[in-house]
Structures are given as structure tokens and as C-alpha cells.
Design a protein around this motif. Structure first.
Motif, PDB file in Angstrom:
ATOM      1  N   ALA A 273       0.894  -1.179  -0.088  1.00 32.47           N
ATOM      2  CA  ALA A 273      -0.029   0.170  -0.100  1.00 32.47           C
ATOM      3  C   ALA A 273       0.676   1.219  -0.008  1.00 32.47           C
ATOM      4  O   ALA A 273       0.645   2.129  -0.870  1.00 32.47           O
ATOM      5  N   ALA A 274       1.963   1.172   0.662  1.00 33.78           N
ATOM      6  CA  ALA A 274       2.969   2.487   0.986  1.00 33.78           C
ATOM      7  C   ALA A 274       3.502   2.695  -0.409  1.00 33.78           C
ATOM      8  O   ALA A 274       3.550   3.721  -1.166  1.00 33.78           O
ATOM      9  N   MET A 275       4.007   1.443  -1.102  1.00 37.84           N
ATOM     10  CA  MET A 275       4.552   1.491  -2.526  1.00 37.84           C
ATOM     11  C   MET A 275       3.509   2.317  -3.444  1.00 37.84           C
ATOM     12  O   MET A 275       3.925   2.854  -4.394  1.00 37.84           O
ATOM     13  N   ALA A 276       2.190   1.761  -3.466  1.00 37.50           N
ATOM     14  CA  ALA A 276       1.131   2.179  -4.121  1.00 37.50           C
ATOM     15  C   ALA A 276       1.075   3.831  -4.104  1.00 37.50           C
ATOM     16  O   ALA A 276       0.720   4.442  -4.953  1.00 37.50           O
ATOM     17  N   VAL A 277       1.043   4.325  -2.841  1.00 32.98           N
ATOM     18  CA  VAL A 277       0.908   5.544  -2.568  1.00 32.98           C
ATOM     19  C   VAL A 277       2.100   6.484  -3.241  1.00 32.98           C
ATOM     20  O   VAL A 277       2.005   7.599  -3.888  1.00 32.98           O
ATOM     21  N   ILE A 278       3.092   5.947  -2.924  1.00 35.39           N
ATOM     22  CA  ILE A 278       4.460   6.582  -3.496  1.00 35.39           C
ATOM     23  C   ILE A 278       4.455   6.712  -5.035  1.00 35.39           C
ATOM     24  O   ILE A 278       4.824   7.691  -5.591  1.00 35.39           O
ATOM     25  N   ASN A 279       3.892   5.608  -5.805  1.00 35.10           N
ATOM     26  CA  ASN A 279       3.975   5.709  -7.199  1.00 35.10           C
ATOM     27  C   ASN A 279       2.797   6.584  -7.901  1.00 35.10           C
ATOM     28  O   ASN A 279       2.784   7.092  -8.901  1.00 35.10           O
ATOM     29  N   ARG A 280       2.131   7.173  -6.772  1.00 30.44           N
ATOM     30  CA  ARG A 280       1.301   8.147  -7.164  1.00 30.44           C
ATOM     31  C   ARG A 280       1.451   9.440  -6.990  1.00 30.44           C
ATOM     32  O   ARG A 280       1.212  10.394  -7.622  1.00 30.44           O
ATOM     33  N   ILE A 281       2.261   9.328  -5.962  1.00 34.70           N
ATOM     34  CA  ILE A 281       2.919  10.749  -5.524  1.00 34.70           C
ATOM     35  C   ILE A 281       3.840  11.393  -6.565  1.00 34.70           C
ATOM     36  O   ILE A 281       4.031  12.489  -6.904  1.00 34.70           O
ATOM     37  N   VAL A 282       4.963  10.438  -6.953  1.00 37.79           N
ATOM     38  CA  VAL A 282       5.959  10.799  -7.777  1.00 37.79           C
ATOM     39  C   VAL A 282       5.507  11.509  -9.115  1.00 37.79           C
ATOM     40  O   VAL A 282       6.204  12.427  -9.368  1.00 37.79           O
ATOM     41  N   PRO A 283       4.849  10.791  -9.911  1.00 33.38           N
ATOM     42  CA  PRO A 283       4.349  11.550 -11.151  1.00 33.38           C
ATOM     43  C   PRO A 283       3.841  12.961 -10.821  1.00 33.38           C
ATOM     44  O   PRO A 283       4.100  13.885 -11.852  1.00 33.38           O
ATOM     45  N   VAL A 284       3.175  13.252  -9.589  1.00 33.00           N
ATOM     46  CA  VAL A 284       2.564  14.486  -9.694  1.00 33.00           C
ATOM     47  C   VAL A 284       3.643  15.631  -9.168  1.00 33.00           C
ATOM     48  O   VAL A 284       3.760  16.827  -9.675  1.00 33.00           O
ATOM     49  N   VAL A 285       4.259  15.244  -8.116  1.00 37.94           N
ATOM     50  CA  VAL A 285       5.273  16.083  -7.428  1.00 37.94           C
ATOM     51  C   VAL A 285       6.498  16.359  -8.092  1.00 37.94           C
ATOM     52  O   VAL A 285       6.963  17.368  -8.131  1.00 37.94           O
ATOM     53  N   PHE A 286       7.139  14.925  -8.843  1.00 35.69           N
ATOM     54  CA  PHE A 286       8.297  15.165  -9.653  1.00 35.69           C
ATOM     55  C   PHE A 286       7.991  15.078 -11.312  1.00 35.69           C
ATOM     56  O   PHE A 286       8.802  14.515 -11.927  1.00 35.69           O
ATOM     57  N   SER A 287       6.828  15.783 -11.675  1.00 28.45           N
ATOM     58  CA  SER A 287       6.610  15.732 -13.079  1.00 28.45           C
ATOM     59  C   SER A 287       7.501  16.542 -13.653  1.00 28.45           C
ATOM     60  O   SER A 287       7.897  16.280 -15.065  1.00 28.45           O
ATOM     61  N   VAL A 288       8.122  17.499 -13.167  1.00 28.51           N
ATOM     62  CA  VAL A 288       9.317  18.208 -13.636  1.00 28.51           C
ATOM     63  C   VAL A 288      10.517  17.339 -14.280  1.00 28.51           C
ATOM     64  O   VAL A 288      11.111  17.351 -15.166  1.00 28.51           O
TER      65      VAL A 288
END
Length: 467
Positions: A273-288
């Protein structure tokens, strides 16, 4: 921001500014797409049937491979057009853009013909069955036939970037995201089409994106010419030489994600579950960071075409400098907001501990992923796309599995996250070393007299200062 026939915009001016503007504008389009994808799933989930969300997931997995082909062709278009623009050869730039667009459309028409008759088999290989498989089939029968629209729009956007039109390249993605966002609730709920409504909304978004991207490219730069079979045949080798390695490199990414997810599964549902959340955070926060490769590629390509290896060299280091500043800033923000973020996902116990670890020091590891993207952009635009494939596969196999297994054995689920970051650091160093070798290669060639190299540039500056 239209350019004259005299040459490309990236061969002059402040390179750090070019890198910053291209990266931020590219990331806005990416962020809009990721946000709409997330909202899409939310709308589908609101229908209250678990198999609908599962069907969308299975369909997305199959669509990824068609998208990978389109991404590869867009990388080829951007590299070839930027190089020709740097050489001040607008005719070649126009013909490369046209040939790549024709190849993208032809491929986008062929892939559905290849996949649609075998959807049952393909979905079964992914583990889909029953109602979820049936719904995924209906969804794909609507979306897959429009793969050519997606390919055409990606190529046109890459061509806009190759001409240095950062804002123009951003608008089609924003329009597509807006169309999807408007039509999703109308078709899913008001018309009552459910999952098929989401598919129709995506088709409308693809159509809008393609029309605007091509219109901007033609209106601003006359970027496409009338297709000629002999030109397409001539340019096919050059386009395929960049596109095929890029496709293979893109396919490596989900393999690395699968390896990490499998190792995380050994430590329970909280870890997954933690990995799934991280995989959703990364594309938004680190889209640059994710946008950096496509954004910085035209800067490499134009200056390489112009023989300005001093500016290619400077672009590489300015890309890393920009990357470091952005990642440090966003990592600090994530650290400050780690508690509210964990609360938003109702994270407790091991899940919360893993999120705190990532939202603390490990978020800085995005720098190493970004460094690989910068290196890959140099490979794709300086005539060595095969290096990009090799680096990506190495990073997501031997740069992932041994590290996550070894550190997982020592530190459990937290070790898996740490091992992934450490493996990225190792291969970022390898990629950077190889990229510098590629950049310096023309300067070591005594026959390549038309290149302006870093040491030559520094000598010119030194002589000017003495005068």
C-alpha cells in the motif's frame, strides 16, 4: 515565438533559462494528464463496481505498449527535427517531421489490427477474467483504434519542442486534459455509459489534442509537408534507429516497478500500500523530473546540429544543476508535509513508517532518476540511442533487483526502498560518465573541425578577456 529560417532558438541565449522554461512547461502538460488519469479512476470507482476499476487497470496495461511505440516515435521526431533546425536546414526538418508523422499514423493503424482480434488472449495473460475481462474488452475496442491520433499528437508536440516552442507544446496536453475532464462525468454518469463513457471521453480528448498540436505546428512553422513515399522510405531508417531503442528503453520501466512491488509484497499489505501511494505521489510532485528528458532533448539536438559542442556540454551540466535545485526544493516540501500526506491516505504502522522514509531522505533519490533522463536525452539526440536502451534496462534489472533484495534482507521493507534509491545512484553515475564520453567524442576527432568544443570556447573567452 516563431523562429526565422536563420536557425534554432537554443543555439543562442542562456542555457539554464532554456532548460528551466522547457522543463516547467513540459511538466505542466504531464501533470494535467496524470491528474485527469487519477480523476478518471475516481469517477469509475464512484460507480460502485470493483470490476470496473479492475477492467480499467487491465486495459491501461495493454495500452501502455501502444503508448511506448508512440513515445519512441515522438523522441525520434524531436531529435531529427531539432538537429536539422540546428543545422539551419528547415527543409530537412519539415521532411523528417512529415515522415515520422506518417510512420506514427501507419503504426497506430496497424497495432489495433494486430491486437484487437487477440484481446481475450492478451487480457487472460494479464490475469483478467469474467466481467472485468469483458468490460476491458469493450473499453479497448473503443480506444485502441484511435492509437494513430495519439501517435500523431505526440509527434506534433515533439516537433513544437524541437523548434523551441515550449508554450505551444504545452497547450495540446492541457486541451486534451480539459476535454477529458468535461466529458468524463457527462458520458459516465449523465449518459450512463459507465466505463465505455470514459473510453469515449478519452477518444474525444485524443482528437482535440491531435488537431491542436498539428494546427500549431503547421501555422507557426509550416512544420509538415505533403507526404511523399520516397521521403518516408528514405527517413524510415533514421526514425527507426532512434524510435526502436527508445521503445525498448520505455518498456524497461514497468519491469523495474514490478520487481520492487514483488519484493515489497514479501513484507505485507502495508508495504504494498505504501508503494502504491508513493507511485502516485511521484508523477505529480516530480513531473518536472519526468518531463526533463523530452524537454532538454531539443536543446541538445539543436546545438549538436549547429556543431556547438561547448553548448551541448553546458546544457548537460545546466540540466543537472536545474534538476538538483528542483529536487532539493520539492523534497524539503514533502518532508514538511509528510504528516498531512500520510494522514490523507490514512497511513498507520508500517505504511506510515515507509511513507515517512520516502517523504524524508529518499525523495532526494529522484535526482538520480533525473540524471539518467538527462543522459538519455543526450544519447537520443547525439546519435547513440542504443546507449539509452542499455542504461534503462541495466538500471531496471541489475540496478534494481540485487539492490532491493540485498537491502531488503538487511532492513526489511525500508531496505527495499533504500536499495531502489542506491541502485539508481550507481547507474546515474554510469549514465553521466557515458554521456560525457558521447559529448566529448566529436572534440576528440581531428576530422570534426566544424565543432566548437568546450576547451576551444574557453580559449576564446580567455583571449577576449586578455584583450
Amino acid at each position: 515565438m516563431a523562429l526565422s529560417e536563420s536557425g534554432g532558438s537554443f543555439t543562442q541565449g542562456n542555457l539554464f533559462r532554456h532548460v528551466s522554461v522547457m522543463s516547467f512547461t513540459s511538466s505542466i502538460g504531464l501533470m494535467a494528464i496524470f491528474a485527469v488519469d487519477l480523476i478518471d479512476i475516481v469517477f469509475i470507482s464512484m460507480l460502485g463496481r470493483e470490476e470496473l476499476a479492475a477492467a480499467a487497470g487491465y486495459a491501461s496495461a495493454l495500452m501502455f505498449f501502444a503508448s511506448a511505440v508512440n513515445i519512441g516515435l515522438s523522441i525520434a521526431a524531436g531529435a531529427l527535427v531539432a538537429r536539422a533546425e540546428g543545422e539551419r536546414n528547415r527543409t530537412d526538418a519539415r521532411e523528417y517531421a512529415t515522415s515520422t508523422a506518417v510512420i506514427a499514423v501507419a503504426t497506430g493503424l496497424f497495432l489495433p489490427l494486430l491486437m484487437l482480434p487477440f484481446l481475450d488472449v492478451l487480457l487472460a495473460l494479464l490475469g483478467a477474467s469474467g466481467a472485468a475481462a469483458e468490460m476491458a474488452t469493450g473499453y479497448l475496442w473503443i480506444i485502441l483504434p484511435t492509437t494513430f491520433l495519439s501517435g500523431l499528437s505526440m509527434v506534433a508536440v515533439a516537433v513544437l519542442r524541437a523548434y523551441g516552442d515550449a508554450r505551444g507544446a504545452m497547450y495540446p496536453a492541457l486541451l486534451g486534459a480539459g476535454v477529458n475532464l468535461v466529458f468524463d462525468p457527462i458520458l459516465i454518469f449523465a449518459v450512463g455509459l459507465g466505463l465505455e463513457g470514459a473510453a469515449v471521453a478519452t477518444v474525444l480528448a485524443r482528437l482535440a489534442t491531435a488537431v491542436l498540436a498539428v494546427t500549431l505546428a503547421v501555422a507557426r512553422y509550416q512544420a509538415f509537408a505533403r507526404p511523399r513515399p520516397q521521403c518516408v522510405a528514405r527517413d524510415f531508417k533514421d526514425a527507426a534507429g532512434i524510435a526502436l531503442p527508445a521503445v525498448l528503453g520505455t518498456v524497461a520501466t514497468p519491469l523495474g516497478t514490478a520487481i520492487v512491488t514483488r519484493e515489497m509484497a514479501k513484507y505485507g499489505t502495508d508495504a504494498v500500500a505504501a508503494m502504491a501511494v508513493i507511485n502516485r505521489i511521484v508523477p505529480v510532485v516530480f513531473s518536472v523530473v519526468l518531463a526533463l528528458s523530452g524537454a532538454i532533448g531539443p536543446i541538445f539536438g539543436q546545438n549538436f546540429g549547429a556543431g556547438r559542442m561547448d553548448r551541448v556540454y553546458e546544457t548537460f551540466f545546466d540540466g543537472l544543476k536545474f534538476l538538483a535545485l528542483y529536487v532539493v526544493g520539492m523534497s524539503a516540501l514533502l518532508f514538511v508535509l509528510r504528516a498531512p500526506i500520510a494522514d490523507m491516505f490514512n497511513a498507520n504502522g508500517d505504511m506510515r513508517a515507509l511513507l515517512y522514509l520516502y517523504l524524508g531522505p529518499l525523495a532526494l533519490g529522484s535526482f538520480f532518476n533525473g540524471a539518467i533522463f538527462v543522459a538519455n536525452a543526450s544519447f537520443n539526440n547525439l546519435g547513440h540511442p542504443g546507449y539509452s536502451t542499455g542504461v534503462n534496462w541495466a538500471r531496471h534489472t541489475i540496478g534494481t533487483w540485487p539492490f532491493v533484495v540485498a537491502f531488503g534482507a538487511i532492513w526489511g521493507a525500508q531496505g527495499v526502498l533504500a536499495g531502489q534509491a542506491i541502485g539508481g545512484a550507481v547507474f546515474a553515475a554510469v549514465a553521466a560518465w557515458l554521456a560525457l564520453r558521447v559529448i566529448e567524442a566529436p572534440c576528440r576527432d581531428p576530422l570534426a573541425a566544424h565543432y566548437t568544443c568546450p576547451d576551444q570556447r574557453m580559449q576564446v573567452i580567455s583571449n577576449r578577456s586578455q584583450r
